[in-house]
Design a protein around this motif. Structure first.
Motif, PDB file in Angstrom:
ATOM      1  N   PRO A 325       3.889  -4.193  -4.032  1.00 50.46           N
ATOM      2  CA  PRO A 325       3.259  -5.381  -3.441  1.00 50.46           C
ATOM      3  C   PRO A 325       1.742  -5.249  -3.300  1.00 50.46           C
ATOM      4  N   LEU A 326       1.259  -4.063  -2.960  1.00 47.52           N
ATOM      5  CA  LEU A 326      -0.188  -3.880  -2.817  1.00 47.52           C
ATOM      6  C   LEU A 326      -0.898  -4.073  -4.157  1.00 47.52           C
ATOM      7  N   GLU A 327      -0.292  -3.571  -5.204  1.00 46.07           N
ATOM      8  CA  GLU A 327      -0.873  -3.748  -6.536  1.00 46.07           C
ATOM      9  C   GLU A 327      -0.807  -5.215  -6.951  1.00 46.07           C
ATOM     10  N   GLN A 328       0.299  -5.862  -6.654  1.00 44.90           N
ATOM     11  CA  GLN A 328       0.497  -7.262  -7.048  1.00 44.90           C
ATOM     12  C   GLN A 328      -0.528  -8.200  -6.399  1.00 44.90           C
ATOM     13  N   TYR A 329      -0.872  -7.908  -5.141  1.00 43.27           N
ATOM     14  CA  TYR A 329      -1.754  -8.815  -4.396  1.00 43.27           C
ATOM     15  C   TYR A 329      -3.141  -8.218  -4.134  1.00 43.27           C
ATOM     16  N   ARG A 330      -3.565  -7.281  -4.954  1.00 40.57           N
ATOM     17  CA  ARG A 330      -4.840  -6.628  -4.715  1.00 40.57           C
ATOM     18  C   ARG A 330      -6.019  -7.594  -4.781  1.00 40.57           C
ATOM     19  N   ASN A 331      -5.857  -8.734  -5.485  1.00 34.79           N
ATOM     20  CA  ASN A 331      -6.940  -9.706  -5.604  1.00 34.79           C
ATOM     21  C   ASN A 331      -6.807 -10.873  -4.617  1.00 34.79           C
ATOM     22  N   ASN A 332      -5.806 -10.792  -3.775  1.00 32.02           N
ATOM     23  CA  ASN A 332      -5.601 -11.817  -2.742  1.00 32.02           C
ATOM     24  C   ASN A 332      -5.812 -11.147  -1.388  1.00 32.02           C
ATOM     25  N   CYS A 333      -7.032 -11.252  -0.866  1.00 31.48           N
ATOM     26  CA  CYS A 333      -7.395 -10.484   0.325  1.00 31.48           C
ATOM     27  C   CYS A 333      -6.489 -10.773   1.518  1.00 31.48           C
ATOM     28  N   LYS A 334      -6.136 -12.024   1.725  1.00 35.51           N
ATOM     29  CA  LYS A 334      -5.334 -12.394   2.889  1.00 35.51           C
ATOM     30  C   LYS A 334      -3.955 -11.739   2.838  1.00 35.51           C
ATOM     31  N   VAL A 335      -3.291 -11.864   1.707  1.00 34.74           N
ATOM     32  CA  VAL A 335      -1.959 -11.278   1.565  1.00 34.74           C
ATOM     33  C   VAL A 335      -2.037  -9.761   1.538  1.00 34.74           C
ATOM     34  N   PHE A 336      -3.036  -9.224   0.822  1.00 37.26           N
ATOM     35  CA  PHE A 336      -3.206  -7.772   0.718  1.00 37.26           C
ATOM     36  C   PHE A 336      -3.370  -7.157   2.106  1.00 37.26           C
ATOM     37  N   ASN A 337      -4.212  -7.758   2.941  1.00 34.52           N
ATOM     38  CA  ASN A 337      -4.445  -7.229   4.291  1.00 34.52           C
ATOM     39  C   ASN A 337      -3.193  -7.313   5.161  1.00 34.52           C
ATOM     40  N   LYS A 338      -2.401  -8.361   4.944  1.00 35.72           N
ATOM     41  CA  LYS A 338      -1.158  -8.490   5.703  1.00 35.72           C
ATOM     42  C   LYS A 338      -0.169  -7.396   5.322  1.00 35.72           C
ATOM     43  N   ILE A 339      -0.086  -7.101   4.036  1.00 37.36           N
ATOM     44  CA  ILE A 339       0.801  -6.029   3.573  1.00 37.36           C
ATOM     45  C   ILE A 339       0.310  -4.683   4.083  1.00 37.36           C
ATOM     46  N   MET A 340      -1.002  -4.486   4.077  1.00 41.44           N
ATOM     47  CA  MET A 340      -1.563  -3.231   4.571  1.00 41.44           C
ATOM     48  C   MET A 340      -1.258  -3.032   6.056  1.00 41.44           C
ATOM     49  N   LEU A 341      -1.292  -4.117   6.812  1.00 36.63           N
ATOM     50  CA  LEU A 341      -0.972  -4.014   8.244  1.00 36.63           C
ATOM     51  C   LEU A 341       0.489  -3.612   8.431  1.00 36.63           C
ATOM     52  N   ARG A 342       1.370  -4.187   7.625  1.00 36.22           N
ATOM     53  CA  ARG A 342       2.775  -3.809   7.708  1.00 36.22           C
ATOM     54  C   ARG A 342       2.972  -2.333   7.378  1.00 36.22           C
ATOM     55  N   LEU A 343       2.284  -1.874   6.350  1.00 36.71           N
ATOM     56  CA  LEU A 343       2.368  -0.456   5.975  1.00 36.71           C
ATOM     57  C   LEU A 343       1.809   0.426   7.079  1.00 36.71           C
ATOM     58  N   SER A 344       0.665   0.035   7.611  1.00 38.57           N
ATOM     59  CA  SER A 344       0.033   0.820   8.673  1.00 38.57           C
ATOM     60  C   SER A 344       0.930   0.937   9.895  1.00 38.57           C
ATOM     61  N   ASN A 345       1.551  -0.166  10.293  1.00 39.47           N
ATOM     62  CA  ASN A 345       2.464  -0.130  11.445  1.00 39.47           C
ATOM     63  C   ASN A 345       3.673   0.761  11.173  1.00 39.47           C
ATOM     64  N   ALA A 346       4.207   0.674   9.968  1.00 34.81           N
ATOM     65  CA  ALA A 346       5.351   1.518   9.609  1.00 34.81           C
ATOM     66  C   ALA A 346       4.973   2.989   9.629  1.00 34.81           C
ATOM     67  N   GLN A 347       3.791   3.307   9.126  1.00 37.89           N
ATOM     68  CA  GLN A 347       3.332   4.700   9.119  1.00 37.89           C
ATOM     69  C   GLN A 347       3.129   5.214  10.544  1.00 37.89           C
ATOM     70  N   LEU A 348       2.597   4.360  11.399  1.00 36.25           N
ATOM     71  CA  LEU A 348       2.395   4.751  12.791  1.00 36.25           C
ATOM     72  C   LEU A 348       3.727   5.044  13.474  1.00 36.25           C
ATOM     73  N   ILE A 349       4.706   4.183  13.253  1.00 34.02           N
ATOM     74  CA  ILE A 349       6.026   4.397  13.849  1.00 34.02           C
ATOM     75  C   ILE A 349       6.666   5.664  13.310  1.00 34.02           C
ATOM     76  N   GLN A 350       6.575   5.870  11.995  1.00 30.31           N
ATOM     77  CA  GLN A 350       7.153   7.075  11.396  1.00 30.31           C
ATOM     78  C   GLN A 350       6.506   8.326  11.974  1.00 30.31           C
TER      79      GLN A 350
END
Length: 367
Positions: A325-350
């Protein structure tokens, strides 16, 4: 006049979380304890506080009960008992004594104990369930001087044992008198006792999925997420985390109940309004709101992470799950940042989980 003394001043060492503020359904343990007496008509309720007292003041003020501060709470529970007893009004005839970690007492139990107190000459009235004594005892104020003078070991229980000839047992249909919260496992049992109507069983979850025309593929995903969630939770409970595994399993099974429709997390939560605790977790399984100051782990975090670790029936790493998903939306800042936040939260929980269980999370399913 009968007074209720609730002792809520201790450190909660064995629980590893502050017991008065733990949740039991939609209310805290402290609120449950106070409500046990309010529902039975007791109006003079006094709560003894000490450790983290500032966090309890707003709740007690809202409930309209009297707060008794025990500056010597570190000396143990008996110091809080005596602090409560010192506060009693001159006209008090007897007092209930309830540790805050025994908060589930039926109003009929309280009334039965009061009736026995006023109908007999006994000075100590114990509730029993199937022959086993529980909380709260109702104690005559003729024992106040004995309590204040007591210097022996064993606290209040040892003192009362000296006056067994003046004790009366009243059998009640109330298993809650035996439920306490000394350990995370005790807390789980109490949650199950209090909240079973608000957590659907596995069979009920499967029926909800079927009735919602959920696809087989989505059901398989939900079952895999539930299995992983329960395994992770079991490790955490073994390390002292007071988690409700039944709540986690049900929420994981139902997290994609509305998969396929816009904003499926919130739609699914709305469909589960009969089960508010499950609905809250379902609502946040896609985008979670984390408390950055809270180092404990919660049920919603486990379901959120497990959902991110399962794809196409397999457990994968977070990097593998999000790289596409990050590669797919790398040129769409809004979606890319939303995916990054989801990843960041998951990493924090892990990371939080791995700190608690003291090993990499992947060892759970690879070992």
């Amino acid at each position: 006049m009968i007074t209720a003394i609730i002792v809520a001043a201790g450190y909660s060492f064995r629980m590893k979380q502050f017991k008065p503020l733990l949740s039991l359904g939609e209310r805290t343990v402290l609120e449950r304890a106070v409500e046990s007496f309010l529902k039975s008509g007791i109006r003079d309720i006094r709560v003894v506080v000490g450790h983290r007292a500032d966090e309890l003041y707003p709740i007690l003020e809202r409930l309209g009960v009297q707060t008794i501060v025990n500056p010597n709470f570190a000396e143990g529970m008996f110091s809080s008992v005596t602090a409560g007893i010192k506060s009693l009004s001159p006209g008090t005839q007897g007092f209930f004594l309830l540790p805050v970690d025994n908060p589930i007492v039926k109003k009929d139990t309280i009334k039965k104990l009061q009736n026995a107190f006023f109908a007999t000459e006994f000075g100590i009235i114990y509730p029993t369930y199937q022959g086993t004594r529980g909380h709260p005892p109702l104690i005559s104020c003729r024992y106040l001087s004995n309590v204040m003078a007591w210097e022996g070991p064993g606290g209040m229980r040892a003192l009362l044992d000296h006056y067994e000839q003046d004790a009366l047992e009243i059998e009640v249909e109330d298993p809650g008198i035996l439920l306490d919260m000394d350990t995370p496992e005790d807390y789980q049992q109490m949650q199950k006792y209090c909240g079973y109507k608000r957590i659907p069983s596995e069979n009920e979850c499967n029926a909800l999925l079927k009735n919602s025309n959920t696809s087989v593929q989505v059901i398989n995903h939900c079952q895999q997420v539930a299995l992983l969630s329960v395994v992770i939770s079991s490790y955490l409970v073994g390390r002292g985390c007071p988690l409700n595994i039944d709540l986690i399993q049900a929420s994981a099974l139902l997290h994609d109940l509305a998969k396929g429709v816009p904003d499926h997390a919130q739609v699914g939560a709305d469909m589960l309004n009969k089960y508010p605790e499950v609905a809250q977790i379902v609502a946040e399984h896609t985008d979670i709101c984390l408390n950055s100051t809270n180092q404990s782990i919660t049920e919603k975090e486990i379901v959120y992470l497990a959902d991110k670790l399962v794809k196409d029936g397999h457990i994968i790493s977070l990097q593998a799950r999000f790289s596409g998903p990050l590669e797919q939306y790398r040129n769409n800042c809004k979606v890319f940042n939303k995916i990054m936040l989801r990843l960041s939260n998951a990493q924090l929980i892990q990371s939080k989980i791995e700190q608690i269980i003291e090993m990499p999370l992947q060892n759970i399913w690879m070992g």
